[in-house]
Design a protein around this motif. Structure first.
Motif, PDB file in Angstrom:
ATOM      1  N   MET A   2     -22.202   0.258   7.518  1.00  0.00           N
ATOM      2  CA  MET A   2     -21.972   0.107   6.091  1.00  0.00           C
ATOM      3  C   MET A   2     -20.565   0.572   5.743  1.00  0.00           C
ATOM      4  O   MET A   2     -20.094   1.592   6.246  1.00  0.00           O
ATOM      5  N   PHE A   3     -19.905  -0.187   4.901  1.00  0.00           N
ATOM      6  CA  PHE A   3     -18.554   0.154   4.487  1.00  0.00           C
ATOM      7  C   PHE A   3     -18.577   0.585   3.020  1.00  0.00           C
ATOM      8  O   PHE A   3     -19.289   0.019   2.200  1.00  0.00           O
ATOM      9  N   LYS A   5     -16.637   0.904  -0.415  1.00  0.00           N
ATOM     10  CA  LYS A   5     -15.450   0.453  -1.149  1.00  0.00           C
ATOM     11  C   LYS A   5     -14.714   1.637  -1.760  1.00  0.00           C
ATOM     12  O   LYS A   5     -13.491   1.599  -1.924  1.00  0.00           O
ATOM     13  N   GLU A  51     -18.953  -7.655   2.246  1.00  0.00           N
ATOM     14  CA  GLU A  51     -19.817  -7.293   3.365  1.00  0.00           C
ATOM     15  C   GLU A  51     -20.813  -8.410   3.654  1.00  0.00           C
ATOM     16  O   GLU A  51     -21.393  -8.999   2.741  1.00  0.00           O
ATOM     17  N   GLU A  52     -21.014  -8.685   4.943  1.00  0.00           N
ATOM     18  CA  GLU A  52     -21.999  -9.670   5.363  1.00  0.00           C
ATOM     19  C   GLU A  52     -22.499  -9.278   6.739  1.00  0.00           C
ATOM     20  O   GLU A  52     -21.701  -9.038   7.643  1.00  0.00           O
ATOM     21  N   ASN A  54     -23.684  -6.541   7.833  1.00  0.00           N
ATOM     22  CA  ASN A  54     -23.167  -5.217   8.192  1.00  0.00           C
ATOM     23  C   ASN A  54     -21.753  -5.262   8.763  1.00  0.00           C
ATOM     24  O   ASN A  54     -21.354  -4.370   9.529  1.00  0.00           O
ATOM     25  N   GLU A  55     -21.000  -6.285   8.424  1.00  0.00           N
ATOM     26  CA  GLU A  55     -19.600  -6.388   8.820  1.00  0.00           C
ATOM     27  C   GLU A  55     -18.734  -6.494   7.572  1.00  0.00           C
ATOM     28  O   GLU A  55     -19.121  -7.147   6.593  1.00  0.00           O
ATOM     29  N   LEU A  56     -17.578  -5.842   7.630  1.00  0.00           N
ATOM     30  CA  LEU A  56     -16.606  -5.973   6.551  1.00  0.00           C
ATOM     31  C   LEU A  56     -15.725  -7.173   6.882  1.00  0.00           C
ATOM     32  O   LEU A  56     -15.058  -7.189   7.919  1.00  0.00           O
ATOM     33  N   LYS A  57     -15.741  -8.162   6.007  1.00  0.00           N
ATOM     34  CA  LYS A  57     -15.007  -9.394   6.281  1.00  0.00           C
ATOM     35  C   LYS A  57     -13.874  -9.604   5.293  1.00  0.00           C
ATOM     36  O   LYS A  57     -13.968  -9.223   4.123  1.00  0.00           O
ATOM     37  N   TRP A 130     -12.238  -6.585  -3.866  1.00  0.00           N
ATOM     38  CA  TRP A 130     -13.605  -6.429  -3.342  1.00  0.00           C
ATOM     39  C   TRP A 130     -14.549  -7.381  -4.065  1.00  0.00           C
ATOM     40  O   TRP A 130     -14.512  -7.518  -5.285  1.00  0.00           O
TER      41      TRP A 130
END
Length: 207
Positions: A2-3, A5, A51-52, A54-57, A130
C-alpha cells in the motif's frame, strides 16, 4: 504494497535530489545546466499516480507519430506553458486535452525539480498528481497514440541501454524497457527523481 499519498506529499516537500537523479538517465554528450538566453520555452508535465493491484502506477502516454516534437516517444501528459498560466495549470489543462482526465479528479501532491533541455530549449517543470481510482480516459488521437500504466517499482536499476536517433545523431542512451516500449530522455529523468524520492521515503524498496 500500500502506498500513502500523504507520505508522497511529505517527501515532495523535502529536499529534492534533482540533478543527482536526473544524471542517471541523462543521454551522453548532454549536460544539465540553467537556461542561458531568452529563447527558453517553459513547459509543464504531470506525473499522474494511482494505485492498482497493490502497485503504484504512473500514467504515461505514447505520443502520436505525426507530432512535431517527440513523435512516437513515451512521455508524460503536458506541454508548453501559456501566458498567465502556472506550471500546475498547464499540466492540468494539457492532461485534460490529451487524455480527458479533468482537474476535478486530480489532487496535486507537489512538484519535482525543474530542468533545462538544451537541445530543444525547453525548461520542464514536473508536477505530481494523485487519482483516487483509475478514471475513464478519452484519448485525443491527434496527440496520443496510447496510454501506458507504468508500475514505478519497475524503474529500479540496473538500467538498459539502446541506440536512439536524436537531433544530434545516434546515441547509446540509458533507458527503461517496459511493455515493448522505451522510456528515455526527459521522461526517464523525471521518473528517476520520483523513484529516488519514493525510495528515500520508504515507499519502494531498493534492489
Amino acid at each position: 504494497m500500500m502506498f500513502s499519498k500523504e507520505n508522497i506529499r511529505k517527501a515532495l516537500q523535502g529536499e529534492l535530489p534533482g540533478q543527482r537523479s536526473h544524471s542517471k538517465l541523462l543521454p551522453p554528450n548532454r549536460v544539465l545546466k540553467a537556461a542561458a538566453d531568452d529563447r527558453v520555452k517553459n513547459s509543464s508535465v504531470l506525473l499522474l499516480l494511482f494505485e492498482e493491484d497493490n502497485e503504484l502506477k504512473v500514467l504515461l502516454i505514447k505520443r502520436a507519430v505525426h507530432m512535431k516534437h517527440h513523435a512516437g516517444q513515451i512521455a508524460l501528459p503536458g506541454g508548453r506553458v501559456e501566458a498567465n498560466e502556472t506550471a500546475i495549470e498547464t499540466a492540468l489543462r494539457e492532461t485534460y486535452e490529451e487524455i480527458g482526465v479533468g482537474e476535478d479528479k486530480i489532487e496535486i501532491l507537489g512538484k519535482l525539480s525543474g530542468f533545462y533541455v538544451e537541445v530543444s530549449r525547453f525548461q520542464i517543470w514536473p508536477v505530481v498528481g494523485w487519482l483516487e481510482s483509475k478514471p475513464v480516459f478519452r484519448i485525443n488521437p491527434d496527440e496520443v497514440e496510447k496510454i501506458i500504466f507504468f508500475p514505478i517499482e519497475k524503474f529500479k536499476p540496473p538500467y538498459d541501454e539502446i541506440k536512439i536517433d536524436t537531433l544530434t545523431g545516434t546515441l547509446d542512451v540509458p533507458c527503461v524497457k517496459f511493455a515493448k516500449e522505451i522510456i528515455w530522455g526527459a521522461t526517464a529523468m523525471i521518473l528517476s527523481e520520483f523513484y529516488d524520492i519514493l525510495q528515500k521515503a520508504g515507499e519502494v524498496q531498493s534492489s
